[in-house]
Design an enzyme around this catalytic site. Structure first.
Site, PDB file in Angstrom:
ATOM      1  N   GLU A 208      -0.324  -2.304  -9.876  1.00 30.35           N
ATOM      2  CA  GLU A 208      -0.331  -3.271  -8.771  1.00 30.35           C
ATOM      3  C   GLU A 208       0.948  -4.115  -8.790  1.00 30.35           C
ATOM      4  OE1 GLU A 208      -2.285  -3.299  -6.320  1.00 30.35           O
ATOM      5  OE2 GLU A 208      -3.802  -1.933  -7.093  1.00 30.35           O
TER       6      GLU A 208
ATOM      7  N   GLU B 111       0.838  -1.211   0.000  1.00 30.72           N
ATOM      8  CA  GLU B 111       0.000   0.000   0.000  1.00 30.72           C
ATOM      9  C   GLU B 111       0.868   1.255   0.000  1.00 30.72           C
ATOM     10  OE1 GLU B 111      -2.973  -0.385  -0.729  1.00 30.72           O
ATOM     11  OE2 GLU B 111      -2.986  -2.539  -0.365  1.00 30.72           O
TER      12      GLU B 111
HETATM   13 ZN    ZN Z   1      -2.560  -2.537  -4.553  1.00 26.17          ZN
END
Ligand code: ZN
Length: 415
Positions: free
Chosen positions: A357, A278
């Site tokens: 991501e 994160e």
């Molecule tokens: Zn993520």
């Protein structure tokens, strides 16, 4: 009119049939032979029962997803075709002369209608998630969330529609450019207030409860220059068994949020890996990139909508009892086109998101240097949400904003 209605339903049925076969018959999530027996193979970390449940649950959820998007289109087409939209506009105009109030009344009836007609699908989705023990939410709590959703969306929608139709009436040619210009500060404003005013309507947010763990997480955050007051915990355990964490907000309201389920059920090293992931989003400013991309896509979307909307309303307007393309009653056509375009754009948007991501995974493993913890994190995520490690291709294209678990674990294994 009957002909259009018939063809709409006919095409929808064919589409649904295709996905029923595609998801339940032609594909499954079995992994390529060369990965059998590796840490990416769910057979090595799920029980037989979990494996079966994950397959069933994913198939049903994927099917519901692919049913629900065009279902919305069918609703808009029918609302237009059977003169309902024109009727809503009449009701609004009969009640008041003020344009803003007319918009509020019109949007209320349209939203209520869509909400009621889509209720069976959203309830089924809730019911299935509960049946497989992913959701732990009571019916009343779920209904409460649905109601909040309805009113939050309603307020936002009234503002947008009012501005939109004021522009359409004033600048018949260039309305979409001005609408796009207005959308920029509006998007920034919504993203800014979301973590502080919208999200707390649904759940409780607070600083991390486990102080020992908090110290470690904040130490990690400090490495990346993230101030402590930007890390939050959210109470999700009353609603779900799934695990998650995310980055939200901009400027002073930007924050990293960890679900309490994640903090309760993962080991410390696993939590630190998630936190590092994160933090990567935070540090690489993915939210700002996202907003930038959204602004570009909105420009193209409005440009196309302007052309197609005028053309469609010219052709079908009188059939739907709508006099002018920029009458309030044409809103379902606007929403239909926007929904079609976003569905068409979603594979590209998802691909960009998967790229981000992956970058976050890379950052996280470089920072934590704990391969075992990272791999077991993804295994736990799979178990807790009964997801497919290797979903069918079309599912990945339209639904996966993250790389598949297979891809994520294979990447980690190579580190
Ligand atoms: Zn993520």
């Amino acid at each position: 009119m009957r002909k259009i209605a018939f063809w709409t339903l006919f095409l929808y049925a064919i589409y649904a049939l295709f996905f029923a076969f595609y998801l339940f018959q032609w594909t499954d999530s079995s992994i390529p032979a060369q990965y059998k027996g590796t840490s990416a193979d769910p057979a090595t970390f799920l029980t037989k029962k979990e494996l079966m449940l994950a397959e069933q649950f994913s198939e049903v959820k994927n099917f519901l997803f692919f049913l629900s998007v065009p279902y919305e289109w069918v609703i808009y087409i029918f609302v237009l075709l059977f003169g309902l939209s024109a009727r809503f506009q009449q009701w609004a105009e009969a009640t008041t002369k003020r344009r803003f109030m007319q918009t509020a009344i019109y949007v209320f009836w349209l939203s209520l209608f869509v909400q009621v007609v889509t209720f069976p699908l959203s309830y089924t989705s809730y019911y299935v998630t509960k049946m497989y023990n992913i959701s732990t939410q009571t019916f009343s709590s779920w209904m409460r969330d649905e109601l909040i959703d309805f009113w939050v969306n309603y307020v936002i929608m009234v503002v947008i529609v009012y501005v939109l139709y004021t522009l359409m009436k004033k600048f018949e040619k260039r309305w979409w450019v001005y609408a796009w210009l207005c959308s920029i500060p509006f998007t920034l404003f919504l993203t800014f207030i979301q973590p502080v005013f919208i999200d707390p309507l649904y759940n409780d947010f607070y600083p991390l409860k486990n102080k020992q763990l908090e110290a470690k997480i904040l130490a990690l955050a400090e490495k990346a220059n993230i101030p402590a007051e930007h890390v939050f915990e959210v109470n999700m355990s009353e609603k779900t068994n799934a695990l998650n964490a995310y980055v939200t907000g901009i400027g002073g309201n930007s924050r990293i949020v960890l679900w309490d389920t994640t903090l309760e059920r993962l080991s410390e090293d696993e939590i630190l890996f998630i936190m590092a992931h994160e933090m990567a989003h935070y540090v690489m400013k993915h939210i700002y990139w996202g907003i930038g991309l959204y602004i570009v896509v909105t420009f193209i979307g409005l440009l196309l909508t302007n052309r197609w909307m005028k053309r469609m309303m010219k052709r079908f307007g009188s059939l739907c009892r709508i006099e002018k393309w920029n009458d309030l009653a044409s809103l379902p056509m606007f929403l239909l086109l926007i929904s079609l375009l976003s569905f068409a754009a979603s594979p590209a948007m998802n691909a960009i998101s998967r790229y981000e991501e992956h970058a976050a995974d890379k950052y996280a493993i470089e920072l934590t240097k704990n391969k075992e913890a990272a791999i077991s994190t993804f295994q736990q995520l799979t178990r807790s949400s009964l997801s497919q490690v290797h979903p069918p291709y079309i599912v990945k294209l339209f639904r996966y904003s993250h790389p598949t678990i297979l891809e994520r674990i294979i990447f980690l294994e190579k580190q």
